[in-house]
Structure formats: C-alpha cells, structure tokens
Write a protein that holds these residues in place. Structure first.
Motif, PDB file in Angstrom:
ATOM      1  N   THR A  30       0.793  -1.235   0.000  1.00 28.69           N
ATOM      2  CA  THR A  30       0.000   0.000   0.000  1.00 28.69           C
ATOM      3  C   THR A  30       0.823   1.281   0.000  1.00 28.69           C
ATOM      4  O   THR A  30       0.394   2.284  -0.563  1.00 28.69           O
ATOM      5  CB  THR A  30      -0.931   0.034   1.231  1.00 28.69           C
ATOM      6  N   GLU A  31       1.997   1.281   0.618  1.00 29.21           N
ATOM      7  CA  GLU A  31       2.799   2.499   0.727  1.00 29.21           C
ATOM      8  C   GLU A  31       3.728   2.648  -0.471  1.00 29.21           C
ATOM      9  O   GLU A  31       4.331   1.676  -0.919  1.00 29.21           O
ATOM     10  CB  GLU A  31       3.618   2.483   2.010  1.00 29.21           C
ATOM     11  N   ARG A  32       3.853   3.889  -0.966  1.00 34.53           N
ATOM     12  CA  ARG A  32       4.696   4.182  -2.126  1.00 34.53           C
ATOM     13  C   ARG A  32       5.675   5.301  -1.787  1.00 34.53           C
ATOM     14  O   ARG A  32       5.376   6.174  -0.980  1.00 34.53           O
ATOM     15  CB  ARG A  32       3.842   4.638  -3.318  1.00 34.53           C
ATOM     16  N   ASP A  33       6.842   5.294  -2.446  1.00 35.33           N
ATOM     17  CA  ASP A  33       7.812   6.373  -2.269  1.00 35.33           C
ATOM     18  C   ASP A  33       7.567   7.463  -3.307  1.00 35.33           C
ATOM     19  O   ASP A  33       6.577   7.422  -4.050  1.00 35.33           O
ATOM     20  CB  ASP A  33       9.250   5.841  -2.320  1.00 35.33           C
ATOM     21  N   ALA A  34       8.458   8.437  -3.374  1.00 35.96           N
ATOM     22  CA  ALA A  34       8.296   9.574  -4.290  1.00 35.96           C
ATOM     23  C   ALA A  34       8.294   9.143  -5.754  1.00 35.96           C
ATOM     24  O   ALA A  34       7.719   9.822  -6.606  1.00 35.96           O
ATOM     25  CB  ALA A  34       9.392  10.598  -4.040  1.00 35.96           C
ATOM     26  N   ASN A  35       8.944   8.021  -6.073  1.00 38.94           N
ATOM     27  CA  ASN A  35       8.991   7.509  -7.447  1.00 38.94           C
ATOM     28  C   ASN A  35       7.864   6.519  -7.736  1.00 38.94           C
ATOM     29  O   ASN A  35       7.901   5.809  -8.737  1.00 38.94           O
ATOM     30  CB  ASN A  35      10.342   6.852  -7.722  1.00 38.94           C
ATOM     31  N   ASN A  36       6.918   6.425  -6.816  1.00 36.43           N
ATOM     32  CA  ASN A  36       5.777   5.519  -6.919  1.00 36.43           C
ATOM     33  C   ASN A  36       6.169   4.043  -6.860  1.00 36.43           C
ATOM     34  O   ASN A  36       5.435   3.169  -7.302  1.00 36.43           O
ATOM     35  CB  ASN A  36       4.934   5.798  -8.172  1.00 36.43           C
ATOM     36  N   ALA A  37       7.340   3.771  -6.315  1.00 41.76           N
ATOM     37  CA  ALA A  37       7.769   2.383  -6.103  1.00 41.76           C
ATOM     38  C   ALA A  37       7.320   1.956  -4.704  1.00 41.76           C
ATOM     39  O   ALA A  37       7.226   2.790  -3.800  1.00 41.76           O
ATOM     40  CB  ALA A  37       9.282   2.278  -6.225  1.00 41.76           C
ATOM     41  N   LYS A  39       7.331   0.992  -0.970  1.00 46.18           N
ATOM     42  CA  LYS A  39       8.294   1.253   0.101  1.00 46.18           C
ATOM     43  C   LYS A  39       8.732  -0.057   0.736  1.00 46.18           C
ATOM     44  O   LYS A  39       7.952  -1.005   0.837  1.00 46.18           O
ATOM     45  CB  LYS A  39       7.668   2.135   1.180  1.00 46.18           C
TER      46      LYS A  39
END
Length: 108
Positions: A30-37, A39
């Motif tokens: 469910t969680e994504r980083d700034a690059n939408n990858a 986490k």
C-alpha cells in the motif's frame, strides 16, 4: 508446522562487536515512495554470532553457485570491470533491469 517468513530482501547488515544483525524487508502493498515504487517495510531481524554469520554466507554462496550452474541466475561482472567495459565500448546496450542490486548501505 513451522513458521515461515517471506522477505523481498535484506535492507541492512549491522556489525557490532561479535554480533551481526541482518534486517529483512518486504515491499509494502500500500505504501509508495516519491517515485511511486513500493516502500520497503522492516519485517524481522536475524541476529548471528560472527562465526554463524560467516557459515551462513558460505551456505548462501553455495546455493547461489547452484542457481548459476543451473542457469536460473546470471552473475554480473564486478562493478569496476563493468565500468571499464562501458567506457571502452561505444555501442554498449543498457542493462536489462533498471533495479539496483540488493545491497546493504553498509557496504556501498
């Protein structure tokens, strides 16, 4: 029944005295980083004595060699050789995977 744990990789290896700590991570659904990858999420820590860690690495190296021999894994040349080959070749193709190798920040 035995407990099993799936991991997407090792996030960090910390060595303190005679103890080695290996942090295992999974990719968040469910969680994504700034690059939408996805986490990386800490899941569990393995704690070894230095001797048992060294023995475990040897077992994993043997398993990796078995995968290489079976053709399931292809080993890349060491980074220094790859960098040298890239500077000497003008028509070199980009790597097949944009992913960086799974390595601890302690050894970069």
């Amino acid at each position: 029944m035995h407990d099993e744990l799936y991991t997407d990789g090792v996030e960090e290896i910390t060595i303190g005295g005679s103890i080695v700590r290996v942090d295992l991570v999974s990719l968040s659904p469910t969680e994504r980083d700034a690059n939408n990858a996805p986490k990386k999420v800490f899941r569990q820590r393995l704690i070894f004595s230095v001797e048992s860690f060294a023995n475990s690495v040897e077992v994993m190296q043997n398993a990796l060699q078995g995968l290489v021999d079976a053709g399931a894994v292809r080993r890349n040349p060491p980074r220094a050789q790859a960098d040298q080959a890239q500077t000497t070749s003008t028509d070199r193709e980009p790597p097949n995977s944009p992913r960086s190798p799974n390595a601890s920040s302690n050894f970069r």
